[in-house]
Design an enzyme around this catalytic site. Structure first.
Site, mmCIF file in Angstrom:
data_model
loop_
_atom_site.group_PDB
_atom_site.id
_atom_site.type_symbol
_atom_site.label_atom_id
_atom_site.label_comp_id
_atom_site.label_asym_id
_atom_site.label_seq_id
_atom_site.Cartn_x
_atom_site.Cartn_y
_atom_site.Cartn_z
ATOM 1 N N GLU A 124 0.890 -1.176 0.000
ATOM 2 C CA GLU A 124 0.000 0.000 0.000
ATOM 3 C C GLU A 124 0.917 1.212 0.000
ATOM 4 O O GLU A 124 1.317 1.694 1.055
ATOM 5 C CB GLU A 124 -0.886 -0.003 1.248
ATOM 6 C CG GLU A 124 -1.815 -1.190 1.354
ATOM 7 C CD GLU A 124 -3.060 -1.063 0.468
ATOM 8 O OE1 GLU A 124 -3.283 0.026 -0.096
ATOM 9 O OE2 GLU A 124 -3.785 -2.049 0.339
ATOM 10 N N CYS A 154 -2.440 9.243 2.061
ATOM 11 C CA CYS A 154 -2.086 8.630 0.775
ATOM 12 C C CYS A 154 -3.122 9.014 -0.274
ATOM 13 O O CYS A 154 -2.818 9.067 -1.464
ATOM 14 C CB CYS A 154 -1.982 7.119 0.910
ATOM 15 S SG CYS A 154 -3.432 6.378 1.653
HETATM 16 P P1 NAD Z 1 7.953 5.569 4.949
HETATM 17 O O1 NAD Z 1 8.131 4.808 3.687
HETATM 18 O O2 NAD Z 1 8.992 6.541 5.335
HETATM 19 O O3 NAD Z 1 7.824 4.558 6.199
HETATM 20 C C1 NAD Z 1 6.802 3.586 6.249
HETATM 21 C C2 NAD Z 1 7.253 2.436 7.117
HETATM 22 O O4 NAD Z 1 8.305 1.741 6.460
HETATM 23 C C3 NAD Z 1 7.821 2.854 8.468
HETATM 24 O O5 NAD Z 1 7.420 1.917 9.432
HETATM 25 C C4 NAD Z 1 9.321 2.805 8.238
HETATM 26 O O6 NAD Z 1 10.061 2.624 9.421
HETATM 27 C C5 NAD Z 1 9.440 1.612 7.317
HETATM 28 N N1 NAD Z 1 10.597 1.596 6.415
HETATM 29 C C6 NAD Z 1 11.193 2.651 5.823
HETATM 30 N N2 NAD Z 1 12.200 2.222 5.023
HETATM 31 C C7 NAD Z 1 12.202 0.870 5.101
HETATM 32 C C8 NAD Z 1 13.009 -0.142 4.508
HETATM 33 N N3 NAD Z 1 13.995 0.158 3.661
HETATM 34 N N4 NAD Z 1 12.739 -1.428 4.813
HETATM 35 C C9 NAD Z 1 11.730 -1.748 5.654
HETATM 36 N N5 NAD Z 1 10.942 -0.825 6.261
HETATM 37 C C10 NAD Z 1 11.176 0.475 5.986
HETATM 38 O O7 NAD Z 1 6.517 6.279 4.858
HETATM 39 P P2 NAD Z 1 5.873 7.334 5.854
HETATM 40 O O8 NAD Z 1 6.539 8.651 5.672
HETATM 41 O O9 NAD Z 1 5.766 6.771 7.217
HETATM 42 O O10 NAD Z 1 4.390 7.406 5.268
HETATM 43 C C11 NAD Z 1 4.018 8.181 4.172
HETATM 44 C C12 NAD Z 1 3.965 7.358 2.911
HETATM 45 O O11 NAD Z 1 3.106 6.224 3.096
HETATM 46 C C13 NAD Z 1 3.364 8.135 1.764
HETATM 47 O O12 NAD Z 1 4.050 7.809 0.587
HETATM 48 C C14 NAD Z 1 1.934 7.636 1.716
HETATM 49 O O13 NAD Z 1 1.302 7.810 0.476
HETATM 50 C C15 NAD Z 1 2.123 6.196 2.054
HETATM 51 N N6 NAD Z 1 0.894 5.601 2.562
HETATM 52 C C16 NAD Z 1 0.211 4.756 1.746
HETATM 53 C C17 NAD Z 1 -0.994 4.234 2.166
HETATM 54 C C18 NAD Z 1 -1.790 3.320 1.290
HETATM 55 O O14 NAD Z 1 -2.681 2.662 1.810
HETATM 56 N N7 NAD Z 1 -1.533 3.251 -0.006
HETATM 57 C C19 NAD Z 1 -1.485 4.541 3.433
HETATM 58 C C20 NAD Z 1 -0.741 5.386 4.255
HETATM 59 C C21 NAD Z 1 0.451 5.915 3.794
#
Ligand code: NAD
Length: 512
Positions: free
Chosen positions: A268, A302
Site C-alpha cells: 500500500e 495517501c
Molecule cells: P515511509 O516509507 O517513510 O515509512 C513507512 C514504514 O516503512 C515505516 O514503518 C518505516 O520505518 C518503514 N521503512 C522505511 N524504510 C524501510 C526499509 N527500507 N525497509 C523496511 N521498512 C522500511 O513512509 P511514511 O513517511 O511513514 O508514510 C508516508 C507514505 O506512506 C506516503 O508515501 C503515503 O502515500 C504512504 N501511505 C500509503 C498508504 C496506502 O494505503 N496506499 C497509506 C498510508 C500511507
C-alpha cells in the site's frame, strides 16, 4: 514531558512512563522490550519530546517472532467464529477508549481532533467487519469432470504476518491488517512507524487485554524500530506475508527483499490523486471535497488530492472559490476547537514542502494562496494552491510531496483530464465532479480512471472500510480492509475427494 495534553492522554490510556521518560508495552513475548535504543516520540505541534519508547534489538525481535509462530500453531486450529470473539472484544475496548486514542493520534502525528477520532472509528468499524467475516470465509465447490468426485476450494490460515505501517495512519492501517488477519487464523507482528511509537504502544496494550481474556496472548505483538527492523521482517522466512504501507521507495526495497525469498508482499504505497471538475459540476460539492481532500490531515494522506483538472469554463470560479475556502482554514494546535489543519509531522516534511513550492515556481507555477512556513514552534505550513502550466511541462506534479500542496491545471475536456490524471506512475485514488451521467460512466469505464479508487461527486480522500482499499501501478497493487481483501491473508487450497470405487484420471488419461 513538556506538552500540556500529554500527561493526561498517556495516563488515560494507562501508558506507564518510567523515571527516565521511557515507555514500555505490556507482555513479555509480545513486546520487544529489551536491548534496542529508545526512540523519541515528538509532538509536531511544539517540537517537544513526549516520551521515549524502547526499540527492538535483534534478540528481542527473534523472541517475539518465535512466539508469534508458536501461537499460530494453536490459533489456526480455533474455529474462525471463536477467533472473531477476540476481535469483538478488541472492538469493545477501542470503543471504550476512543476519545483518548484519538487524542493520542492528534498529539503524536498532528491530526485534528475529529480526524483522530475518525481514525479510531475506522479501527472499530474494521473490528465489526472482521467479526462478521469470521462467519463468511467462503470457499467454492466446483463441478468435477470425474464421476463421484468432489472438487472444492478452501481457504486456510497462512502464518504469522508482518505488518509494517506508515506514520500518517498510526493505528488504522495496522487494524485493517490485524483484525482481518486474526479472524483468518494468522498471528501478526507489527512494526509501526518510528514517528508514532506511542500510538502503537497504546493499541498494543489494549490488544493484550482483549487477547488475554480469550487465552490468545501472542496472537498480536509489537516490535518498535525503524528501517533496519523493517528489513529484518522483509528477509524473514518466518513471515509468509509482509504487509507494507509506506512510500514508494521503501516499498520497492521491501518488495524486492521479500521477492528474493519468494515470500508474498501486500503493498500500500504512495498516491498522487486527482480530481477532475467538469464545466457542469456542482461547484459547492467540488470545492468542499477538494478542500478537505487537499488540506485535510495537512495533506498527509495517501489519498490526499494533489492535482485538480478543471475544465476551462469553470476554472475562474473554481480558483476563486478555492482561494476563499482556503482562507477560512484555521491552522494551529490540532486538539483545539475550530482548528482544521495541524502541523506536518517533522521538520524534514516542512523542508520537503518548502522545496516543492520553490520547484513549482521554477517550473512555471503561480502560488494562488499559501506557500509559507509559519514562524512559530512546531512544523506549521500554510495550505497551498498553485496554478500550474500544462501537466507534461510540470514534473513536480508527478511526484507525491507529502504536504498540503494542490496543483490546479486547466483542461479542454474529459479526455485530456483523464489522460493527464493517468499519466503519473501512481494509481491510488481519483474523482470526477459532473452532473453528466455519460461523463461519469466514461470516467468509470475501461478508458477512464486507472486508479484503485474512482469516485463520482465525492473526493479522493476518506474511504470507507467496506470496500477493498488500495491502488495500481507504483501504488503497489495491494488491497486491504473490506470486500474480499481477506483472501490475501489466507492460503488457497484446491481439494478433490474421490468417493467412488474407480480412479478416473482427469482429461481422460489412461494409465495402468
Ligand atoms: P515511509 O516509507 O517513510 O515509512 C513507512 C514504514 O516503512 C515505516 O514503518 C518505516 O520505518 C518503514 N521503512 C522505511 N524504510 C524501510 C526499509 N527500507 N525497509 C523496511 N521498512 C522500511 O513512509 P511514511 O513517511 O511513514 O508514510 C508516508 C507514505 O506512506 C506516503 O508515501 C503515503 O502515500 C504512504 N501511505 C500509503 C498508504 C496506502 O494505503 N496506499 C497509506 C498510508 C500511507
Amino acid at each position: 514531558m513538556s506538552t500540556p495534553h500529554a500527561d493526561e492522554i498517556l495516563q488515560s490510556l494507562d501508558i506507564a512512563v518510567d523515571s527516565s521518560g521511557v515507555v514500555s508495552g505490556v507482555g513479555v513475548e509480545t513486546w520487544s522490550s529489551s536491548g534496542g535504543e529508545p526512540i523519541e516520540s515528538r509532538d509536531p505541534t511544539t517540537g517537544a519530546v513526549i516520551a521515549r519508547v524502547r526499540g527492538a534489538d535483534r534478540a528481542s525481535y527473534d523472541r517475539v517472532v518465535d512466539a508469534a509462530r508458536v501461537r499460530f500453531e494453536e490459533w489456526r486450529m480455533r474455529p474462525a467464529p471463536a477467533r472473531g470473539e477476540a476481535v469483538r472484544r478488541l472492538g469493545e475496548l477501542l470503543r471504550a477508549h476512543k476519545r483518548a486514542l484519538g487524542a493520542l493520534i492528534s498529539l503524536e502525528v498532528g491530526k485534528i481532533r475529529s480526524e483522530g477520532l475518525g481514525e479510531v472509528q475506522e479501527m472499530i468499524d474494521i473490528c465489526d467487519f472482521a467479526v462478521g467475516l469470521s462467519r463468511q470465509l467462503y470457499g467454492r465447490t466446483i463441478a468435477s469432470e470425474r464421476a463421484r468426485h468432489r472438487l472444492m476450494e478452501q481457504w486456510l490460515p497462512l502464518g504469522p504476518v508482518a505488518v509494517i505501517s506508515a506514520f500518517n495512519f498510526p493505528m488504522a492501517v495496522w487494524s485493517w491488517n490485524a483484525a482481518v488477519a486474526l479472524v483468518c487464523g494468522d498471528t501478526c507482528v507489527w512494526k509501526p512507524s518510528p514517528l508514532a511509537p506511542l500510538c502503537s504502544v497504546a493499541v498494543h496494550n489494549l490488544c493484550q487485554q482483549a487477547l488475554a481474556e480469550h487465552d490468545a496472548g501472542g496472537a498480536l505483538s509489537l516490535c518498535v524500530g525503524g528501517a533496519e527492523l523493517g528489513g529484518w521482517m522483509a528477509d524473514d522466512d518466518r513471515f509468509p506475508l509482509v504487509s507494507f504501507t509506506g512510500s514508494i521507495p521503501a516499498g520497492r526495497e521491501v518488495a524486492t527483499r521479500v521477492a528474493r525469498r519468494l515470500g508474498r508482499s501486500l503493498l500500500e504505497l504512495g498516491g498522487n490523486n486527482a480530481a477532475i471538475v467538469l464545466d457542469d459540476a456542482r461547484l459547492d460539492l467540488a470545492v468542499r471535497a477538494i478542500t478537505f481532500g487537499a488540506a485535510g490531515t495537512a495533506g498527509q494522506r495517501c489519498t490526499t488530492t494533489r492535482r485538480v483538472f478543471v475544465q476551462r469554463g469553470l476554472a475562474p470560479r473554481l480558483r476563486e472559490a478555492l482561494v476563499r475556502a482556503y482562507g477560512s482554514i484555521e491552522i494551529g494546535d490540532p486538539l483545539a476547537d475550530g482548528v482544521l489543519m495541524g502541523p506536518l509531522v517533522t521538520p524534514a516534511a516542512v523542508d520537503a514542502y518548502r522545496a516543492a513550492v520553490a520547484t513549482a515556481r521554477e517550473q512555471g507555477g503561480e502560488v494562488l494562496t499559501g506557500g509559507e512556513v509559519l514562524d512559530r514552534p512546531g512544523n506549521f505550513v500554510t495550505p497551498t494552491v498553485i496554478a500550474a502550466p500544462a501537466h507534461d511541462r510540470f514534473p513536480i506534479a508527478w511526484e507525491e510531496t507529502f504536504a498540503p500542496i494542490l496543483y490546479l491545471f486547466e483542461v479542454d475536456d474529459l479526455e485530456q483530464a483523464i489522460g493527464w490524471q493517468n499519466a503519473v506512475p501512481q494509481g491510488l485514488s481519483s474523482a470526477v465532479f459532473t452532473e453528466s451521467m455519460r461523463a461519469a460512466e466514461q470516467f468509470l469505464a475501461a478508458c477512464g480512471s486507472d486508479c484503485g479508487i474512482a469516485n463520482v461527486n465525492a473526493g479522493t480522500s476518506g474511504a470507507e472500510i467496506g470496500g477493498a482499499f488500495g491502488g495500481e501501478k507504483q501504488t503497489g497493487g495491494g488491497r486491504e480492509s473490506g470486500s474480499d481483501a481477506w483472501r490475501a491473508y489466507m492460503r488457497r487450497q484446491t481439494a478433490t475427494v474421490n468417493w467412488g470405487d474407480e480412479l478416473p484420471l482427469a482429461q481422460g488419461v489412461r494409465f495402468l
